[in-house]
Design an enzyme around this catalytic site. Structure first.
Site, PDB file in Angstrom:
ATOM      1  N   ASP A  72      -6.182  -2.537  -2.623  1.00  0.00           N
ATOM      2  CA  ASP A  72      -5.336  -1.658  -3.430  1.00  0.00           C
ATOM      3  C   ASP A  72      -4.811  -2.430  -4.640  1.00  0.00           C
ATOM      4  OD1 ASP A  72      -5.473  -1.113  -0.616  1.00  0.00           O
ATOM      5  OD2 ASP A  72      -3.979   0.452  -0.841  1.00  0.00           O
TER       6      ASP A  72
ATOM      7  N   ARG B 221       5.183   4.261   6.069  1.00  0.00           N
ATOM      8  CA  ARG B 221       4.726   4.093   7.447  1.00  0.00           C
ATOM      9  C   ARG B 221       4.733   2.618   7.861  1.00  0.00           C
ATOM     10  NH1 ARG B 221      -1.088   5.831   5.733  1.00  0.00           N
ATOM     11  NH2 ARG B 221      -2.055   3.837   5.240  1.00  0.00           N
TER      12      ARG B 221
ATOM     13  N   ASP C  32       0.836  -1.203   0.000  1.00  0.00           N
ATOM     14  CA  ASP C  32       0.000   0.000   0.000  1.00  0.00           C
ATOM     15  C   ASP C  32       0.868   1.249   0.000  1.00  0.00           C
ATOM     16  OD1 ASP C  32       0.908  -0.707   2.551  1.00  0.00           O
ATOM     17  OD2 ASP C  32      -0.749   0.289   3.575  1.00  0.00           O
TER      18      ASP C  32
ATOM     19  N   GLU D  76       3.129   0.027   7.681  1.00  0.00           N
ATOM     20  CA  GLU D  76       2.211  -0.925   7.029  1.00  0.00           C
ATOM     21  C   GLU D  76       3.001  -1.729   6.018  1.00  0.00           C
ATOM     22  OE1 GLU D  76      -1.868  -0.423   6.430  1.00  0.00           O
ATOM     23  OE2 GLU D  76      -1.957   1.536   7.401  1.00  0.00           O
TER      24      GLU D  76
ATOM     25  N   GLU E  27      -2.221   9.122  -0.833  1.00  0.00           N
ATOM     26  CA  GLU E  27      -3.298   8.296  -0.290  1.00  0.00           C
ATOM     27  C   GLU E  27      -4.625   9.052  -0.338  1.00  0.00           C
ATOM     28  OE1 GLU E  27      -2.583   7.202   3.763  1.00  0.00           O
ATOM     29  OE2 GLU E  27      -4.004   5.527   3.679  1.00  0.00           O
TER      30      GLU E  27
ATOM     31  N   TRP F 239     -11.833  -6.155  -1.240  1.00  0.00           N
ATOM     32  CA  TRP F 239     -10.459  -6.550  -0.932  1.00  0.00           C
ATOM     33  C   TRP F 239     -10.334  -8.055  -1.201  1.00  0.00           C
ATOM     34  CZ3 TRP F 239     -11.977  -1.885   0.154  1.00  0.00           C
ATOM     35  CH2 TRP F 239     -11.047  -0.885   0.423  1.00  0.00           C
TER      36      TRP F 239
HETATM   37  C1  BGC Z   1      -4.044   0.966   3.802  1.00  0.00           C
HETATM   38  C2  BGC Z   1      -4.928   0.949   2.595  1.00  0.00           C
HETATM   39  C3  BGC Z   1      -5.831  -0.222   2.756  1.00  0.00           C
HETATM   40  C4  BGC Z   1      -6.699   0.125   3.917  1.00  0.00           C
HETATM   41  C5  BGC Z   1      -7.886  -0.701   4.181  1.00  0.00           C
HETATM   42  C6  BGC Z   1      -4.915   1.234   4.964  1.00  0.00           C
HETATM   43  O1  BGC Z   1      -4.282   1.395   6.143  1.00  0.00           O
HETATM   44  O2  BGC Z   1      -3.009   1.856   3.675  1.00  0.00           O
HETATM   45  O3  BGC Z   1      -4.415   1.297   1.433  1.00  0.00           O
HETATM   46  O4  BGC Z   1      -6.480  -0.667   1.659  1.00  0.00           O
HETATM   47  O5  BGC Z   1      -5.950   0.322   5.086  1.00  0.00           O
HETATM   48  O6  BGC Z   1      -8.870   0.187   4.314  1.00  0.00           O
END
Ligand code: BGC
Length: 969
Positions: free
Chosen positions: A550, A541, A537, A543, A811, A603
């Site tokens: 995505d 950060r 994503d 993640e 984002e 998703w």
């Molecule tokens: C991510 C997104 C992801 C989402 C789910 C986020 O924290 O960065 O891109 O799809 O969470 O809602």
């Protein structure tokens, strides 16, 4: 369809031509690939697929037949002896993914191959040689053992302080006492590693072996080290760090999940290494050096910390010269142990669980053993290595406070830096990374959350200066802040090193609107920043997950911008493997821990959409076959959870993530995605000969469509859910009856139009609605509006973001504004400046604006349908009036360059050899169209088909064409 004729003389005909220089007009086979890669080592597909491209500068060039030879030595290949496989002359135009069908291939087999192609007139041309080697196909091929250091640290449980252990160095000295013929090293780790032989780095990949669910599957890599092994004394060395296996990953620490709620040790506590060096001597004998207890290990080297999210601490005073060479004194090092000898390590693993009743998800703990476990499967890495792809020089240095220097690299990207410095030993430099600056010039790091993203370098005090680049971390950044630098740094102190999976870039796009051109660059940069072993994503950060929503939104755009076939082949395995016991696919893959529910609508559908897209782009039916059982299980889950063919309204409520205005209900979105997945399943079933299943899924789609119509579609074509996303999705998925489509489409257009104000573009869509928005508008006769919106500079829009100075896709549309900075509506902690989802518009730029599309998987049948907007359709600015675009498809480069000036439309298009295209030229009448300056009747290889919607439609064979039409309807 493919007939195989073995013609004895064929080899000879081709042999005579072997090595001949390409002649004008000749059909030439080039770019030989095995499993999508050039000369790969260590393949573990037993029937690897071979691909080439044919090139010719003649119009209408076609391959009428091919012959593949696969030999066990270069000499045999040269003699045209395919001792492993001789396909014989095979009447076929196929060039993509032809499965090896020769003798069974054993572990370690070297395969040398080439292909001869025949054009339509029977002229033959050989390719140059290419090769692949087979990997280790069975567990028994491994005599190496996983080794570790003795790890006596207790399991860390402190959520307030970080635990960052030193990276380990392993070494093993050995002697090779005969002439070396070939040497190959197979390696893997639980953790990430780099190998060295006689002081030289083996290969140039970062972060081997890549991220997988190490309990279920790990990847090994194969390197040819023939040139590195010496007769006499040698030494192997390895650096091993925590990586995804046991380092900090994702938002575990932030949200208090994972092992002991600290977000590290996800798969196990102690990294482990396994390597097997196989030396073949010229006399035919072999020797194997394997990881075992005879290796030595130390944790006292320079990498004091090495963690993806937190950064690296490098103390150059602790460097040990020659540690990976023969003759180094490793007596202070400890003996390595077998990984299992660290014993079992009990701990508690926390993650969310789906509610048993109601809708409350809660964190639950369960006992786990963090001790060594051999991954259930060990497979050859099927993807592409992460490499240093490009270097970036700073454009400016600022100093917000005394002794603090901020380097602006002018481009947001993912990677590391090379630090160049001269100063006294022991000087410690701190490097912090950020994507943006605060208005007062300070580095903005609030959006990194728990990713510390700080490196340290301690100088050894070299009088000639020293250089350093981190090995086991990466950052998402444009700015680097140095503190503690001895003296005042010049620009050469920092060089940005761009890291990503080495997916060859395949696209080019330019047009008359400079903002759109910057946008295109931003899309590609964002793809590059996030294609790092897996599609993430965001790179900055805490993640960096393979978020499935995505991924499914962006995968089509990704296929335009780079050759991502091998890259997705790898990640889609992780995606399939992450399938939940219920049958759904989770929010991200790999799936180290559950956060919230274990699925969210749209998703989860990545499990169908991503394989479908790879099939479409590369003509890959094997990916369908491989994913089929998982995809069927997913659809079974969808059917079982659906009532009356409608979607569900539970699961993670991401929905149309980051939309504005009215919310599109979850069950509405879920119905659309249920329908989409069913439709794609029907198409994939048909493509792989599963006719009964194709019927089942087609009927399922019809039933969902009927249920959707009953619940949501009103007789006037309006929808019961009144959001732009609701309209865009329904049209995109084809849920609106044909007779109403235009009306529903106009309603969507009116919504966008009527929402527009002096300072708002009127767009309200989030991740899910934005992707289909422009494709659908163009499709329902509102192309002018689509282009106008695409060129908008108002908030929210792509142009707005570019005008705020974006160098990547953000984002949020308003991640930063010139007026308000980062303050305002958005939440600093959910504010990435490199998120590719909104960049999905790139697919529309190619298939619609440039008009490069395909009707048959793998670009066998190409569509060229340039779509200029009407010249007077935008009061705010000149509508785009030229586009120059290309796409390097699996069958070769496709170009579409068009201009519309004073009513004259011109199109230069290039169609690769061995394909055909349908070309749509805006014109009132076919008589208005010329090709290469001549009336069409005389254009060789151009057949007029029909007039359609203000366009003259032609069928063309391969080649370069220059169409012009005098007037535009
Ligand atoms: C991510 C997104 C992801 C989402 C789910 C986020 O924290 O960065 O891109 O799809 O969470 O809602």
């Amino acid at each position: 369809m493919i007939s195989k004729l073995r013609i004895a003389a064929v080899g000879t005909v081709c042999a005579l031509l072997s090595g001949s220089v390409a002649v004008a007009g000749k059909l030439e086979p080039v770019a030989l690939r095995c499993e999508y890669r050039a000369n790969p080592l260590g393949v573990d597909e037993t029937q690897p697929r071979l691909t080439w491209r044919v090139e010719s500068d003649a119009r209408g060039a076609k391959q009428s037949a091919y012959q593949i030879l696969v030999a066990s030595s270069p000499e045999s290949l040269k003699r045209n002896t395919g001792d492993l496989w001789d396909s014989g002359q095979t009447t076929s135009s196929d060039t993509v993914n032809i499965a090896y069908a020769g003798k069974p291939l054993a572990s370690r087999q070297q395969c040398f191959w080439k292909v001869c192609v025949w054009d339509a007139d029977g002229n033959a041309q050989w390719s140059g040689p290419a090769s692949w080697t087979m990997g280790l196909l069975k567990w028994e091929d491994w005599s190496a053992r996983y080794i570790s250091f003795r790890d006596s640290t207790p399991v860390w449980k402190d959520t307030q302080k970080l635990f960052l252990p030193a990276a380990r160095q392993y070494r093993k000295a050995f002697t090779a006492d005969k002439r070396i013929q070939r040497a190959t090293i197979y390696s893997t780790a639980l953790g990430i590693y780099e190998l060295y032989l006689n002081g030289q780095r083996i290969g140039d990949a970062r972060f081997e072996p890549g991220w997988s669910d190490y309990h279920q599957r790990a990847y090994y890599w194969t390197h040819d080290v023939t040139s590195l092994v010496r007769r006499g004394d040698n030494a192997l060395g390895a650096w091993v760090a925590d990586g995804w296996y046991s380092g900090y990953i994702g938002f575990g620490l932030l949200t208090g999940i994972g092992t002991e709620k600290i977000g590290r040790y996800t798969y196990g506590k102690t990294p482990a290494l396994m390597a097997q060096l196989e030396i073949e001597y010229a006399d035919g004998s072999r020797e194997t050096i394997v990881t075992d207890r005879s290796w030595k290990v130390t944790g006292d080297g320079p990498i004091r910390e090495g963690d993806f999210l937190m950064g690296e601490f490098y103390d150059a005073r602790k460097e040990m010269n020659g540690w990976a060479s023969a003759g180094f004194d490793d007596s202070p090092w400890e003996p390595a142990i077998l990984a299992g000898e660290n014993g079992s390590v009990p701990a508690t693993f926390y993650e969310y669980a789906n509610p048993r009743s109601g809708d409350k998800v809660e964190i639950q703990g369960r006992p786990v053993d963090l001790g060594f476990k051999r991954p259930a499967k060990l497979e050859a890495f099927p993807g592409l290595p992460v490499r240093a792809i490009e270097e970036i020089k700073p454009i400016a240095i600022t100093s917000p406070t005394n002794g603090v220097y901020i380097f602006n690299l002018g481009q947001n990207f993912a990677g590391v830096v090379r630090l160049k410095v001269k100063g006294p030993a022991g000087t410690t430099i701190q490097l912090r990374y950020g994507e943006m600056l605060h208005p007062d010039g300070r580095l903005m790091t609030e959006n990194l959350r728990k990713a510390r993203a700080i490196d340290h370098y301690v100088l050894r005090g070299d009088k000639d200066g020293e250089e350093w680049t981190a090995r086991f971390t990466f950052h998402g950044f444009q700015y680097v802040e140095l503190t503690g630098f001895p003296g005042q740094p010049g620009k050469d102190a920092i060089t940005g090193i761009v890291l990503h999976s080495d997916t060859p870039l395949t696209s080019g796009f330019e047009c008359s609107d400079p903002v759109a051109n910057r946008l295109f660059k931003n899309v590609v940069w964002t793809q590059r920043a996030n294609f790092l072993d897996l599609p993430t994503d965001c790179p900055q950060r805490d993640e960096r997950f393979g978020w499935t929503g995505d991924a499914q939104i962006y995968v089509r755009a990704a296929t335009y911008n780079a050759d991502v076939a091998a890259f997705y082949t790898k990640w889609i395995r992780e995606l399939m493997e992450s399938q939940r016991p219920s049958g759904t696919f989770p929010g991200y893959a790999p799936y180290p821990f559950q956060h919230g529910w274990d699925f969210g609508t749209a998703w989860c559908d990545a499990g169908v959409i991503c394989p479908w897209t790879i099939w479409q782009a590369y003509g890959d039916t094997r990916i369908i076959e491989r994913c089929w059982p998982n995809m069927v299980k997913f659809l079974d889950w969808r059917r079982a959870t659906s009532r009356d063919f409608l979607g569900v309204n539970y699961g993670n409520d991401w929905g149309d993530w980051l939309s504005f205005g009215g919310k599109t209900p979850l069950d509405y979105i879920d119905t659309c995605y249920f329908a989409l997945s069913s439709r794609l399943m029907a198409e994939m079933a048909r493509a792989t000969g599963k006719h009964a299943e194709a019927t089942v899924y087609r009927e399922l789609f019809s039933n969902i469509k009927a249920a959707f119509n009953q619940k949501y579609v009103k007789p006037d074509g309006s929808l019961a859910v009144d959001t732009q996303t609701a309209y865009a999705l329904a049209l995109y998925v084809d849920l609106i009856p044909a007779g109403l489509r235009a009306r529903t489409g106009k309603m969507l257009a009116d919504k966008l139009r009527s929402g527009e104000t002096a300072d708002n573009s009127g767009m309200t869509t989030g991740f899910l609605g934005t992707r289909p928005l422009l494709p659908v508008l163009s499709d329902v006769g509102e192309h002018d509006l689509a282009v106008r919106h695409f060129q908008s500079r108002k908030f929210p829009s792509w142009g707005y973001e570019v005008e705020q100075g974006a160098t990547t896709i953000w984002e949020r549309w308003n991640s930063y504004t010139k007026e308000k900075g980062f303050g305002g509506e958005q939440n600093a902690s959910m504010n990435s400046f490199a998120h590719y989802s909104f960049g999905a518009v790139c697919e529309w730029m190619f298939f619609r604006l440039a008009g490069i599309d395909s009707t048959a998987p793998g670009y066998r049948e190409i569509i060229i349908r340039p779509s200029p907007p009407s010249p007077d359709s935008n009061p705010a600015r000149e509508p785009i009036n030229w586009v120059k675009a290309h796409y390097d498809s699996v069958r070769g480069r496709i170009e579409s360059n068009w201009t519309l000036k004073q009513g004259r439309f011109e199109l230069t298009t290039v169609i690769p050899a061995n394909t055909t295209a349908t070309v749509y030229v805006p014109a009132k009448d076919s008589a208005d169209v010329t090709e290469n300056g001549k009336p069409l009747a005389k254009g060789a290889g151009v057949d007029f088909l029909r007039m359609e919607g203000g366009r003259a439609v032609f069928r063309v064979a391969s080649g370069r064409y220059r169409f012009a039409s005098q007037s535009r309807p």
